[in-house]
Design a protein around this motif. Structure first.
Motif, PDB file in Angstrom:
ATOM      1  N   GLY A 137     -13.247   4.738 -21.208  1.00  0.00           N
ATOM      2  CA  GLY A 137     -13.464   3.825 -20.046  1.00  0.00           C
ATOM      3  C   GLY A 137     -12.064   3.188 -19.186  1.00  0.00           C
ATOM      4  N   LEU A 138     -11.171   2.987 -20.234  1.00  0.00           N
ATOM      5  CA  LEU A 138      -9.828   2.334 -19.702  1.00  0.00           C
ATOM      6  C   LEU A 138      -9.296   3.572 -18.925  1.00  0.00           C
ATOM      7  CD1 LEU A 138      -7.846  -0.067 -19.535  1.00  0.00           C
ATOM      8  CD2 LEU A 138      -7.068   0.651 -21.923  1.00  0.00           C
ATOM      9  N   ALA A 139      -9.074   4.693 -19.624  1.00  0.00           N
ATOM     10  CA  ALA A 139      -8.650   5.660 -18.866  1.00  0.00           C
ATOM     11  C   ALA A 139      -9.129   6.193 -17.478  1.00  0.00           C
ATOM     12  CB  ALA A 139      -8.198   6.958 -19.758  1.00  0.00           C
ATOM     13  N   LEU A 140     -10.539   6.002 -17.520  1.00  0.00           N
ATOM     14  CA  LEU A 140     -11.056   6.258 -16.267  1.00  0.00           C
ATOM     15  C   LEU A 140     -10.690   5.221 -15.021  1.00  0.00           C
ATOM     16  CD1 LEU A 140     -13.475   8.029 -14.825  1.00  0.00           C
ATOM     17  CD2 LEU A 140     -14.988   6.485 -15.587  1.00  0.00           C
ATOM     18  N   MET A 141     -10.828   3.938 -15.394  1.00  0.00           N
ATOM     19  CA  MET A 141     -10.667   2.897 -14.520  1.00  0.00           C
ATOM     20  C   MET A 141      -9.272   2.965 -14.161  1.00  0.00           C
ATOM     21  SD  MET A 141     -12.511  -0.488 -15.881  1.00  0.00           S
ATOM     22  CE  MET A 141     -11.662  -0.387 -17.295  1.00  0.00           C
ATOM     23  N   MET A 142      -8.311   3.578 -15.125  1.00  0.00           N
ATOM     24  CA  MET A 142      -6.774   3.499 -14.663  1.00  0.00           C
ATOM     25  C   MET A 142      -6.791   4.768 -13.665  1.00  0.00           C
ATOM     26  SD  MET A 142      -3.802   2.626 -14.590  1.00  0.00           S
ATOM     27  CE  MET A 142      -3.373   1.567 -16.096  1.00  0.00           C
ATOM     28  N   GLY A 143      -7.403   5.901 -14.046  1.00  0.00           N
ATOM     29  CA  GLY A 143      -7.439   6.954 -12.922  1.00  0.00           C
ATOM     30  C   GLY A 143      -7.980   6.649 -11.605  1.00  0.00           C
ATOM     31  N   VAL A 144      -8.813   5.897 -11.310  1.00  0.00           N
ATOM     32  CA  VAL A 144      -9.817   5.668 -10.183  1.00  0.00           C
ATOM     33  C   VAL A 144      -8.666   4.447  -9.609  1.00  0.00           C
ATOM     34  CG1 VAL A 144     -11.336   4.064  -9.127  1.00  0.00           C
ATOM     35  CG2 VAL A 144     -11.797   5.770 -10.858  1.00  0.00           C
ATOM     36  N   PHE A 145      -7.834   3.627 -10.421  1.00  0.00           N
ATOM     37  CA  PHE A 145      -6.948   2.552  -9.568  1.00  0.00           C
ATOM     38  C   PHE A 145      -5.943   3.384  -8.921  1.00  0.00           C
ATOM     39  CE2 PHE A 145      -3.244  -0.020 -10.092  1.00  0.00           C
ATOM     40  CZ  PHE A 145      -3.326  -0.789  -9.263  1.00  0.00           C
ATOM     41  N   LEU A 146      -5.279   4.503  -9.707  1.00  0.00           N
ATOM     42  CA  LEU A 146      -4.201   5.095  -9.071  1.00  0.00           C
ATOM     43  C   LEU A 146      -4.503   5.953  -8.044  1.00  0.00           C
ATOM     44  CD1 LEU A 146      -2.219   6.020 -12.587  1.00  0.00           C
ATOM     45  CD2 LEU A 146      -1.840   4.448 -11.048  1.00  0.00           C
ATOM     46  N   LEU A 147      -5.854   6.488  -7.985  1.00  0.00           N
ATOM     47  CA  LEU A 147      -6.212   7.345  -6.667  1.00  0.00           C
ATOM     48  C   LEU A 147      -6.209   6.364  -5.526  1.00  0.00           C
ATOM     49  CD1 LEU A 147      -7.489   9.880  -5.748  1.00  0.00           C
ATOM     50  CD2 LEU A 147      -9.649   8.965  -6.409  1.00  0.00           C
ATOM     51  N   LEU A 148      -6.824   5.182  -5.835  1.00  0.00           N
ATOM     52  CA  LEU A 148      -6.975   4.371  -4.794  1.00  0.00           C
ATOM     53  C   LEU A 148      -5.635   3.793  -4.171  1.00  0.00           C
ATOM     54  CD1 LEU A 148     -10.353   2.393  -5.763  1.00  0.00           C
ATOM     55  CD2 LEU A 148     -10.204   4.119  -4.114  1.00  0.00           C
ATOM     56  N   CYS A 149      -4.919   3.534  -5.215  1.00  0.00           N
ATOM     57  CA  CYS A 149      -3.492   2.946  -4.565  1.00  0.00           C
ATOM     58  C   CYS A 149      -2.729   4.252  -3.793  1.00  0.00           C
ATOM     59  CB  CYS A 149      -2.558   2.852  -5.813  1.00  0.00           C
ATOM     60  SG  CYS A 149      -3.099   1.331  -6.642  1.00  0.00           S
ATOM     61  N   ALA A 150      -3.071   5.564  -4.271  1.00  0.00           N
ATOM     62  CA  ALA A 150      -2.487   6.712  -3.617  1.00  0.00           C
ATOM     63  C   ALA A 150      -2.997   7.124  -2.259  1.00  0.00           C
ATOM     64  CB  ALA A 150      -2.300   7.883  -4.391  1.00  0.00           C
ATOM     65  N   TRP A 151      -4.393   6.797  -2.157  1.00  0.00           N
ATOM     66  CA  TRP A 151      -5.017   7.055  -0.961  1.00  0.00           C
ATOM     67  C   TRP A 151      -4.558   7.009   0.399  1.00  0.00           C
ATOM     68  CZ3 TRP A 151      -9.880   9.545  -1.435  1.00  0.00           C
ATOM     69  CH2 TRP A 151     -10.411   9.867  -0.124  1.00  0.00           C
ATOM     70  N   PRO A 152      -3.838   5.786   0.779  1.00  0.00           N
ATOM     71  CA  PRO A 152      -3.142   5.838   1.878  1.00  0.00           C
ATOM     72  C   PRO A 152      -1.993   6.512   2.184  1.00  0.00           C
ATOM     73  CG  PRO A 152      -3.482   3.478   1.132  1.00  0.00           C
ATOM     74  CD  PRO A 152      -3.962   4.664  -0.057  1.00  0.00           C
ATOM     75  N   PHE A 153      -1.493   7.222   1.305  1.00  0.00           N
ATOM     76  CA  PHE A 153      -0.280   8.023   1.413  1.00  0.00           C
ATOM     77  C   PHE A 153      -0.805   9.483   1.721  1.00  0.00           C
ATOM     78  CE2 PHE A 153       0.927   4.230  -0.927  1.00  0.00           C
ATOM     79  CZ  PHE A 153       1.868   3.372   0.183  1.00  0.00           C
ATOM     80  N   LEU A 154      -2.082   9.842   1.435  1.00  0.00           N
ATOM     81  CA  LEU A 154      -2.148  11.302   1.515  1.00  0.00           C
ATOM     82  C   LEU A 154      -1.974  11.801   3.104  1.00  0.00           C
ATOM     83  CD1 LEU A 154      -5.497  11.317  -0.421  1.00  0.00           C
ATOM     84  CD2 LEU A 154      -3.457  12.275  -1.162  1.00  0.00           C
ATOM     85  N   PRO A 155      -1.849  13.163   3.052  1.00  0.00           N
ATOM     86  CA  PRO A 155      -1.633  13.468   4.731  1.00  0.00           C
ATOM     87  C   PRO A 155      -2.617  12.991   5.607  1.00  0.00           C
ATOM     88  CG  PRO A 155      -1.129  15.163   3.039  1.00  0.00           C
ATOM     89  CD  PRO A 155      -1.785  14.233   2.265  1.00  0.00           C
ATOM     90  N   GLY A 156      -2.541  12.664   6.770  1.00  0.00           N
ATOM     91  CA  GLY A 156      -3.673  12.256   7.621  1.00  0.00           C
ATOM     92  C   GLY A 156      -3.767  10.535   7.410  1.00  0.00           C
ATOM     93  N   GLY A 157      -3.221  10.069   6.507  1.00  0.00           N
ATOM     94  CA  GLY A 157      -3.518   8.559   6.164  1.00  0.00           C
ATOM     95  C   GLY A 157      -3.118   7.550   7.493  1.00  0.00           C
ATOM     96  N   ARG A 158      -2.138   7.890   8.044  1.00  0.00           N
ATOM     97  CA  ARG A 158      -1.308   7.054   9.206  1.00  0.00           C
ATOM     98  C   ARG A 158      -2.343   7.044  10.314  1.00  0.00           C
ATOM     99  NH1 ARG A 158       3.790   5.305  10.148  1.00  0.00           N
ATOM    100  NH2 ARG A 158       4.678   6.596   8.584  1.00  0.00           N
TER     101      ARG A 158
END
Length: 57
Positions: A18-39
């Motif tokens: 559960g902790l690993a899953l929450m950490m993965g979701v957190f990192l994905l949401l932190c990286a989301w704005p920096f994906l191509p097309g995010g600007r």
């Protein structure tokens, strides 16, 4: 399965996977704005509230 055994099973899951899953979701949401097309999407979201501002003039 007793209540205590179920509690221990769920607690062990939350402490590990559960902790690993929450950490993965957190990192994905932190990286989301920096994906191509995010600007483009961020700019559209930032100016959305001003879309109808000049329509009544």
């Amino acid at each position: 399965m007793s209540g205590a055994a179920l509690y221990a099973l769920l607690r062990n899951f939350a402490d590990g996977w559960g902790l690993a899953l929450m950490m993965g979701v957190f990192l994905l949401l932190c990286a989301w704005p920096f994906l191509p097309g995010g600007r483009k999407n961020s700019e559209a979201a930032a100016t959305m509230i001003f879309k109808d501002e000049d329509d009544d003039r």
